[in-house]
Design an enzyme around this catalytic site. Structure first.
Site, PDB file in Angstrom:
ATOM      1  N   TYR A  91       0.841  -1.202   0.000  1.00 12.74           N
ATOM      2  CA  TYR A  91       0.000   0.000   0.000  1.00 12.74           C
ATOM      3  C   TYR A  91       0.873   1.249   0.000  1.00 12.74           C
ATOM      4  CZ  TYR A  91      -3.659   3.320   0.948  1.00 12.74           C
ATOM      5  OH  TYR A  91      -4.513   4.379   0.826  1.00 12.74           O
ATOM      6  N   PHE A 143      -6.929  22.013 -24.290  1.00 13.64           N
ATOM      7  CA  PHE A 143      -7.318  20.620 -24.413  1.00 13.64           C
ATOM      8  C   PHE A 143      -8.550  20.436 -23.541  1.00 13.64           C
ATOM      9  CE2 PHE A 143      -7.511  16.126 -23.414  1.00 13.64           C
ATOM     10  CZ  PHE A 143      -7.664  15.653 -24.697  1.00 13.64           C
ATOM     11  N   THR A 144      -9.441  19.534 -23.967  1.00 11.40           N
ATOM     12  CA  THR A 144     -10.766  19.397 -23.334  1.00 11.40           C
ATOM     13  C   THR A 144     -10.703  19.255 -21.808  1.00 11.40           C
ATOM     14  OG1 THR A 144     -10.648  17.035 -23.843  1.00 11.40           O
ATOM     15  CG2 THR A 144     -11.850  18.436 -25.401  1.00 11.40           C
ATOM     16  N   ASP A 234       2.045  20.487 -20.109  1.00  5.99           N
ATOM     17  CA  ASP A 234       1.309  19.244 -20.339  1.00  5.99           C
ATOM     18  C   ASP A 234       2.271  18.361 -21.133  1.00  5.99           C
ATOM     19  OD1 ASP A 234      -0.177  17.136 -21.248  1.00  5.99           O
ATOM     20  OD2 ASP A 234      -1.982  18.323 -21.636  1.00  5.99           O
ATOM     21  N   LYS A 277      -0.081   7.981 -23.201  1.00  6.81           N
ATOM     22  CA  LYS A 277       0.412   8.363 -24.534  1.00  6.81           C
ATOM     23  C   LYS A 277       1.910   8.021 -24.652  1.00  6.81           C
ATOM     24  CE  LYS A 277      -3.535  10.883 -24.261  1.00  6.81           C
ATOM     25  NZ  LYS A 277      -4.396  10.914 -23.057  1.00  6.81           N
ATOM     26  N   ARG A 401     -13.048  16.273 -33.662  1.00  6.87           N
ATOM     27  CA  ARG A 401     -12.369  17.330 -32.914  1.00  6.87           C
ATOM     28  C   ARG A 401     -12.783  18.649 -33.551  1.00  6.87           C
ATOM     29  NH1 ARG A 401      -9.918  15.120 -28.100  1.00  6.87           N
ATOM     30  NH2 ARG A 401     -12.119  15.352 -27.829  1.00  6.87           N
ATOM     31  N   PHE A 468     -18.673  15.698 -25.841  1.00  5.90           N
ATOM     32  CA  PHE A 468     -18.307  14.841 -26.981  1.00  5.90           C
ATOM     33  C   PHE A 468     -18.250  13.369 -26.623  1.00  5.90           C
ATOM     34  CE2 PHE A 468     -13.977  14.228 -25.486  1.00  5.90           C
ATOM     35  CZ  PHE A 468     -13.803  15.328 -24.666  1.00  5.90           C
TER      36      PHE A 468
HETATM   37  N1  F0G Z   1      -3.541  16.379 -22.142  1.00  8.30           N
HETATM   38  C1  F0G Z   1      -3.532  16.011 -23.428  1.00  8.30           C
HETATM   39  C2  F0G Z   1      -2.731  16.800 -24.413  1.00  8.30           C
HETATM   40  C3  F0G Z   1      -4.274  14.894 -23.844  1.00  8.30           C
HETATM   41  O1  F0G Z   1      -4.259  14.546 -25.119  1.00  8.30           O
HETATM   42  C4  F0G Z   1      -5.024  14.170 -22.873  1.00  8.30           C
HETATM   43  C5  F0G Z   1      -5.836  13.039 -23.269  1.00  8.30           C
HETATM   44  C6  F0G Z   1      -4.994  14.599 -21.543  1.00  8.30           C
HETATM   45  C7  F0G Z   1      -4.234  15.707 -21.218  1.00  8.30           C
HETATM   46  C8  F0G Z   1      -5.795  13.912 -20.488  1.00  8.30           C
HETATM   47  O2  F0G Z   1      -5.229  12.706 -20.139  1.00  8.30           O
HETATM   48  O3  F0G Z   1      -6.926  11.000 -20.825  1.00  8.30           O
HETATM   49  O4  F0G Z   1      -5.054  10.423 -19.275  1.00  8.30           O
HETATM   50  O5  F0G Z   1      -6.911  11.842 -18.506  1.00  8.30           O
HETATM   51  N2  F0G Z   1      -6.123  12.809 -24.456  1.00  8.30           N
HETATM   52  C9  F0G Z   1      -6.863  11.665 -24.967  1.00  8.30           C
HETATM   53  C10 F0G Z   1      -7.002  11.811 -26.441  1.00  8.30           C
HETATM   54  C11 F0G Z   1      -8.143  11.390 -24.268  1.00  8.30           C
HETATM   55  O6  F0G Z   1      -7.710  10.969 -27.033  1.00  8.30           O
HETATM   56  O7  F0G Z   1      -6.409  12.709 -27.039  1.00  8.30           O
HETATM   57  P1  F0G Z   1      -6.092  11.436 -19.667  1.00  8.30           P
END
Ligand code: F0G
Length: 479
Positions: A91, A143-144, A234, A277, A401, A468
């Site tokens: 843990y 980014f979203t 990021d 990624k 997108r 989305f």
């Molecule tokens: N920042 C970037 C540039 C991303 O592309 C993503 C995720 C995140 C942050 C968030 O990370 O998914 O681990 O919580 N991108 C995915 C995509 C979902 O399909 O581009 P996460």
């Protein structure tokens, strides 16, 4: 010299060129395979209706080639799988945590490591410990999930990317760069009191996977130093960004991706990471910080939302796989094959005259839906429509997108209307072959040359956050 009529000179020339040809190939071979299934058009039609014309809602079993995302979809190596067997599932204080911490320090250069279950977990904590109501966060395009967490913490996001990044036809080697005049004017207007940090992404996902140059990052750093504002990265695809610097920026061609990555990250004060990624794993993430006091705050908060500060939502084996994945991701030959495969697909499409975002990005090829359907208004969701048509044609799954992903303004409730209305063909790492890229390109061509164009879609269900992912649509009647 008189031509020799017995010899076919054209053929000879071609053979000569072939002789000079030197291809590169992936620096690995395949040890285990996962069968995929081709479906009929009728089956896909049914699957699409059930999914409300949203590719996020299609079952993976109904997909032939899955280019929805490069997130968590990579293939792990035998060395990573071997590491999974060495998971220390204590843990507290797992040895895999300390290995991950050392690996992140070695390649990204950050002092403190706070693990999280994935990228957005890190974004949540970073926003909560730095940001208050009324703040503004400048960033090189949104980014979203990143913007969501900034806004959720009370801040307003301000886009400081070079304006040309919003034009899919504009060619620039570093289209993720910050417009430095814009940044300076934002820094002057709001100052340290209202800017918790500048949010830099490299590469920039929503701009088409476009990189930031070392030079631009250095200038951002200098500007921020002058105004006393930290810079947060990021780092999700920062290794891909480092590869582009090596390939495109004067003075970097002799440096390794790994050296460039470290130099780049040293210009920032911390970073969020989606381990799904670059780091070649299926789950995991982290927040890294150089500031001791801020790291203390983050460690305190991670226990509330993610888990103890030495696992943060990951198992020991996940952390080991990520540490090993990071080591593999910074290898030059890995990056050449990774980005090279994306370029292969993009170049094929360009050769066939298909409108894509240029230059080709690091993790994906982005189709310009506006130029597929020049007569379709943005309110009819051209990119969402194109993603549906592509799935219907061949079972290739892609992602919208455009206006759906951009969501609504938090204050006015109006739809954001992004200039970029794109469909992303995202390439998972080490998963598909060149033949899969060919099949994908041929399907895109067939949709591009369709004689009867669809009219578009209407949204019949809209979720409150990050719409989305779960929105549902219905086709507009064809005339
Ligand atoms: N920042 C970037 C540039 C991303 O592309 C993503 C995720 C995140 C942050 C968030 O990370 O998914 O681990 O919580 N991108 C995915 C995509 C979902 O399909 O581009 P996460």
């Amino acid at each position: 010299m008189a031509p020799n009529n017995d010899v076919d000179h054209d053929k000879l020339t071609t053979a000569g060129q072939q002789h000079k040809r030197r291809s590169w190939a992936e620096p690995y071979k395949i040890k285990m395979v996962e069968p995929i299934r081709m479906t009929t058009r009728e089956q896909r039609q049914r699957a699409l209706e059930e999914a409300g014309y949203n590719t996020f809602l299609i079952r993976s079993e109904d997909v032939y080639i899955d280019l929805l995302t490069d997130s968590g979809t990579s293939a792990m190596s035998d060395w990573q799988w071997a590491g999974m067997m060495l998971g220390d599932e204590a843990y507290a204080g797992s040895k895999n945590y300390y290995n991950l911490e050392a690996t992140v320090a070695k390649h990204y250069g950050y002092k403190h490591l706070i693990p999280t279950h994935q990228g957005r977990g890190a974004e949540h904590i970073l926003s909560q410990i730095t940001t208050k109501g009324g703040d503004v966060v400048p960033g090189n395009m949104y980014f979203t999930t990143t913007r969501y967490h900034q806004e959720h913490a009370g801040a307003k996001f301000i886009d400081i990317i070079m304006p040309e990044a919003h034009d899919p036809t504009f060619i620039h080697p570093f289209k993720g760069n910050v417009d430095l005049d814009k940044l300076e004017s934002v820094l002057k207007e709001y100052g340290t009191a209202r800017i918790p940090y500048v949010s830099m992404a490299a590469t920039v996902n929503m701009a088409g996977g476009q990189p930031v140059s070392m030079e631009n990052m250095r200038q951002v750093r200098e500007l921020c130093n002058r105004h006393g504002v930290p810079v947060m990265l990021d780092a999700t695809r920062a290794v891909e960004n480092a590869y582009f610097i090596q390939q495109r920026e004067p003075g970097y061609s002799d440096k390794s991706v790994s050296e460039i990555l470290l130099e780049f990250c040293r210009l920032t004060d911390g970073g969020t990471m989606s381990g799904k990624k670059d780091p070649l794993v299926n789950i995991g993430g982290w927040l890294s910080l150089n500031d001791d006091a801020l790291a203390e705050k983050a460690r305190n908060m991670v226990v509330v939302y993610e888990g103890l500060h030495t696992y943060g939502g990951m198992s020991g084996r996940d952390m080991e796989a990520m540490a090993r994945g990071i080591e593999e991701s910074v290898q030059d030959d890995h990056m050449r094959a990774r980005v090279g495969q994306v370029e292969y697909l993009g170049e094929l499409l360009m050769e066939w005259g298909i409108p894509i975002v240029q230059p080709i990005g690091g993790h994906a090829v982005y189709l310009d839906a506006r130029r597929f359907y020049p007569d379709m208004p943005q309110e009819c969701f051209p990119a969402q429509t194109l993603a549906a048509e592509l799935y219907l044609d061949s079972g290739v799954r892609s992602m919208e997108r455009g206006i759906v992903s951009a969501g609504r303004d938090v204050v006015t409730g109006e739809n954001h209307q992004p200039k970029l209305e794109l469909v992303r063909l995202t390439i998972p790492r080490r998963v598909y072959t060149q033949a899969h890229m060919d099949v994908t390109a041929e399907s895109v061509l067939s949709v591009f040359t369709q004689s009867q164009k669809p009219k578009g879609l209407e949204m019949v269900y809209e979720p409150e956050y990050l719409r989305f992912f779960q929105a549902r649509f219905r086709p507009l009647e064809t005339a």
